[in-house]
Scaffold this motif. Structure first.
Motif, short mmCIF file in Angstrom:
data_model
loop_
_atom_site.label_atom_id
_atom_site.label_comp_id
_atom_site.label_asym_id
_atom_site.label_seq_id
_atom_site.Cartn_x
_atom_site.Cartn_y
_atom_site.Cartn_z
N SER A 1 -17.93 -20.62 -8.68
CA SER A 1 -17.32 -21.70 -7.91
C SER A 1 -18.31 -22.84 -7.67
N ASP A 2 -19.44 -22.81 -8.36
CA ASP A 2 -20.50 -23.81 -8.21
C ASP A 2 -20.08 -25.13 -8.86
N VAL A 3 -19.91 -26.17 -8.05
CA VAL A 3 -19.43 -27.45 -8.58
C VAL A 3 -20.47 -28.14 -9.46
N ALA A 4 -21.74 -27.72 -9.38
CA ALA A 4 -22.78 -28.36 -10.17
C ALA A 4 -22.94 -27.74 -11.55
N ASN A 5 -22.23 -26.65 -11.81
CA ASN A 5 -22.40 -25.94 -13.07
C ASN A 5 -21.46 -26.49 -14.14
N PRO A 6 -21.99 -26.94 -15.28
CA PRO A 6 -21.12 -27.54 -16.31
C PRO A 6 -20.35 -26.52 -17.14
N ASP A 7 -20.71 -25.23 -17.05
CA ASP A 7 -20.10 -24.22 -17.90
C ASP A 7 -19.02 -23.39 -17.21
N THR A 8 -18.55 -23.82 -16.04
CA THR A 8 -17.47 -23.08 -15.39
C THR A 8 -16.15 -23.37 -16.11
N TYR A 9 -15.26 -22.41 -16.04
CA TYR A 9 -13.99 -22.56 -16.76
C TYR A 9 -13.16 -23.72 -16.24
N THR A 10 -13.31 -24.07 -14.96
CA THR A 10 -12.50 -25.16 -14.40
C THR A 10 -12.95 -26.52 -14.91
N LYS A 11 -14.20 -26.64 -15.39
CA LYS A 11 -14.67 -27.92 -15.94
C LYS A 11 -13.97 -28.20 -17.28
N LEU A 12 -13.78 -27.18 -18.09
CA LEU A 12 -13.16 -27.32 -19.42
C LEU A 12 -13.89 -28.38 -20.25
N TYR A 13 -15.19 -28.27 -20.31
CA TYR A 13 -15.98 -29.21 -21.09
C TYR A 13 -16.09 -28.76 -22.55
N VAL A 14 -15.03 -28.16 -23.07
CA VAL A 14 -14.95 -27.72 -24.46
C VAL A 14 -13.55 -28.02 -24.98
N ASP A 15 -13.31 -27.69 -26.25
CA ASP A 15 -12.00 -27.96 -26.85
C ASP A 15 -10.96 -26.90 -26.48
N MET A 16 -11.40 -25.66 -26.38
CA MET A 16 -10.48 -24.59 -26.05
C MET A 16 -11.24 -23.46 -25.35
N GLU A 17 -10.54 -22.76 -24.46
CA GLU A 17 -11.20 -21.66 -23.77
C GLU A 17 -10.19 -20.56 -23.45
N MET A 18 -10.74 -19.35 -23.22
CA MET A 18 -9.91 -18.16 -23.02
C MET A 18 -10.39 -17.40 -21.79
N TYR A 19 -9.45 -16.97 -20.98
CA TYR A 19 -9.78 -16.13 -19.82
C TYR A 19 -8.50 -15.54 -19.27
N THR A 20 -8.63 -14.72 -18.24
CA THR A 20 -7.48 -14.18 -17.53
C THR A 20 -7.33 -14.88 -16.20
N THR A 21 -6.12 -15.26 -15.88
CA THR A 21 -5.84 -15.76 -14.54
C THR A 21 -4.94 -14.75 -13.84
N THR A 22 -5.19 -14.58 -12.55
CA THR A 22 -4.49 -13.53 -11.80
C THR A 22 -3.30 -14.10 -11.04
N GLN A 23 -2.21 -13.35 -11.07
CA GLN A 23 -1.04 -13.71 -10.29
C GLN A 23 -1.19 -13.08 -8.91
N PRO A 24 -1.39 -13.88 -7.87
CA PRO A 24 -1.83 -13.32 -6.58
C PRO A 24 -0.73 -12.70 -5.74
N GLN A 25 0.50 -12.75 -6.17
CA GLN A 25 1.59 -12.17 -5.39
C GLN A 25 2.78 -11.91 -6.32
N PRO A 26 3.71 -11.02 -5.93
CA PRO A 26 4.83 -10.69 -6.82
C PRO A 26 5.92 -11.76 -6.83
N ASP A 27 5.51 -12.98 -6.94
CA ASP A 27 6.39 -14.13 -7.07
C ASP A 27 5.56 -15.20 -7.78
N PRO A 28 6.07 -15.81 -8.85
CA PRO A 28 5.23 -16.70 -9.66
C PRO A 28 5.15 -18.14 -9.19
N GLU A 29 5.71 -18.47 -8.04
CA GLU A 29 5.71 -19.87 -7.63
C GLU A 29 4.29 -20.41 -7.51
#
Length: 595
Positions: free
Chosen positions: A467-495
């Protein structure tokens, strides 16, 4: 099942003529999953069941140390900044929400005295108000009482744009009022069918006003409690070395009788998933290891050692790829992959369509994940009534080549396609672990057969999910063409899960890259369907709207779903733990014990 038939069954449950279990079985027979059936009962005035791990110890303490492995090491302990699951898991050790989600998709009261329902006056008939009663006698770890003021402050803190909270989506469009010292009212702007988002689960952890009051807004990152939490949980903070180790001690004044069982807690970070599995299943050095993204055949061999067992639970989690339609190499106003830019080739829907055809999902499932995932073309897969029946996947290299030929991308002397001087060469990023690197190789080889060149990049998991905002390699920066990871559904409703696809959640420098829309892609129809779903009280119509949001992004091939993930963990044979696919692993840590 017709709406009137469903209504009759709900009425029978309310009258006591039909058990909850029988209702859920009947609902399942027509495709309504258990979590959704439970929510229907709650919305119609039937209180949620308090079903979770049976707790056998007759006194608190005496269990010695509990040793956990989070091979993706935590880096902070503020739940409202935790964009990575590892930080959410660590934060939940100390902070608690009003309610969590058990493995059956039931709401389970934690800081709440009870779950709101129409029967107890907690849910308004118009779907606009929820009244939560806070459990009396709960104390913060410093001895001060938990009150409604802390809940109201948590709302103010997370809703403030200047705070740049990861959880802001759950709080920014509501109002929270204090009724008395132990009661709050959550007011929605419109009828809200899924009301169990603010103050619930991952987004719901309540923080103390007396520790964070001076740090709301622009000063939010300066709070000492971001790294030294003072919560209400079963364990009190002892020491934290970000990226390494976290220790805690039993809270002797915990608000649940005879809990917790363990005297100390050690959470070790770092390493990799294979070594984490081995440390539980083979050597028994640790009690519990999280997120075992390991080839299933490897796990089966380790289980033969007899010290531990695999715990696999269904979830809404998804392993997927994002194709970046913005330009990761061009910087605008201090950020790359800016929504003000356009990717030279991935902005072309034909290129994205071709790449989607070059993913051999069946082989990834069969030879790598096994029990850990099921191949899918849909971003949402659980509960079943929210999964698209329209989306299908196909692995077809010839078809991909034909699409690229017709789109004008010709192979050069190096075998790589190009058009107007722009080559189909991409950096493909993910976190370091064996299944992901093997998946990258499978995709790279197929892409080569279609004239697409992939440069594979692997980032240490503790960095990639930081969650370090200074890090360029975090997945949320998306400083690449494509990336792969798992995102978690935090509750039994997809809203809330699907707010990753709305325009107001785009991750940017302005929101410290904590916006949930990491792809940066936006669509007006998706926005409109999402907003309509938030107000639609008819379950079937609401499901159709959320399915539409999912389909728009999948059919645009911006998001390429790979596997519907099962949450896999390892535990020693003598450890009783509460593993839910709808909440973080530490959601009910207080109830864990050694038999």
């Amino acid at each position: 099942m017709k709406d009137q038939d469903l209504g009759k069954l709900i009425a029978r449950v309310k009258d006591g003529a039909l058990s909850r279990r029988s209702f859920i079985k009947k609902a399942a027979a027509v495709g309504l999953a258990a979590p959704f059936a439970n929510q229907l009962l709650a919305f119609n005035g039937v209180a949620m069941a308090d079903s979770t791990l049976p707790y056998k110890p007759t006194k608190a303490g005496g269990g010695g140390p509990l040793k956990m492995l989070l091979w993706q090491a935590p880096t902070l302990l503020n739940p409202h900044f935790a964009s990575g699951t590892k930080d959410q898991i660590a934060s939940r050790i100390f902070y608690e929400p009003l309610a969590g989600w058990d493995k059956e998709g039931n709401l389970f009261p934690q800081l709440a005295a009870e779950i709101p329902s129409k029967a107890n006056g907690g849910l308004s008939a118009d779907g606009k108000e929820v009244i939560w009663k806070i459990k009396p006698g709960v104390k913060w770890h410093d001895g001060k009482p938990l009150t409604a003021d802390d809940a109201v402050f948590t709302w103010e803190y997370a809703a403030d744009p200047a705070t740049a909270a990861y959880t802001t989506g759950a709080y920014k469009d509501i109002k929270v009022e204090k009724i008395d010292d132990l009661t709050i009212k959550v007011i929605f702007k419109a009828p809200t069918p899924f009301w169990a988002d603010p103050f619930v689960g991952v987004a719901g952890m309540i923080i103390p006003k007396h520790h964070f009051g001076e740090y709301k807004g622009a000063k939010s990152r300066e709070a000492p409690a971001n790294l030294k939490p003072v919560g209400t949980g079963a364990y009190k903070f002892a020491e934290f070395k970000p990226g390494d180790i976290l220790t805690a001690e039993r809270n002797t004044e915990y608000h649940v009788k005879n809990q917790p069982h363990f005297d100390k807690l050690e959470v070790k970070g770092g390493g990799d998933a294979v070594s984490a599995a081995r440390a539980v299943l083979q050597t028994g050095e640790y009690d519990y290891a999280w997120n075992l993204q390991v080839e299933d055949e490897v796990l089966k061999r380790m289980e033969t050692g007899g010290r531990g067992k695999i715990s696999a639970v269904a979830s809404g989690d998804i392993e997927f790829i994002i194709l970046n339609t913005t330009d990761p190499l061009t910087e605008v106003d201090g950020e790359r992959s800016s929504i003000k830019t356009k990717h030279p080739t991935l902005s072309d829907p034909k290129v994205r369509e071709a790449i989607n055809l070059l993913i051999d999902r069946d082989s990834v499932q069969k030879f790598i994940y096994g029990r850990g995932g099921v191949a899918t073309a849909s971003f949402v897969n659980q509960p079943a009534q929210f999964k698209s029946s329209k989306l299908k996947y196909e692995f077809n290299v010839d078809k991909a080549n034909k699409i690229l030929d017709e789109a004008g991308y010709k192979k050069g002397s190096d075998g790589i396609r190009e058009k107007d001087g722009k080559k189909l060469k991409y950096v493909f990023q993910t976190s370091i672990n064996a299944p992901r690197q093997k998946t990258q190789q499978i995709i790279k080889q197929a892409c080569q057969r279609a004239g697409i060149d992939l440069e594979l990049k692997s980032v240490t998991a503790s960095v990639f999910f930081s969650s370090d905002v200074a890090n360029p390699d975090t997945y949320t920066k998306l400083y690449v063409d494509m990336e792969m990871y798992t995102t978690t559904q935090p509750q039994p409703d997809p809203e809330r899960f699907l707010n990753q696809f709305v325009s107001w959640e785009v991750a940017t420098k302005e929101n410290k890259w904590l916006g949930r829309n990491v792809s940066r892609y936006t669509d007006k129809e998706a926005d409109a369907a999402y907003l309509a779903a938030q107000k639609e009280l008819d379950p079937a119509k609401r499901a159709a709207l959320l399915i539409k949001v999912n389909e728009i992004f999948c059919e645009a091939h911006v998001v390429l779903p790979l596997l519907s993930r099962t949450r896999v963990a390892a535990a020693l044979n003598n450890l009783s733990h509460d593993h839910s696919g709808w909440d973080v692993d530490t959601w009910n840590l207080a109830a864990w014990y050694r038999s």
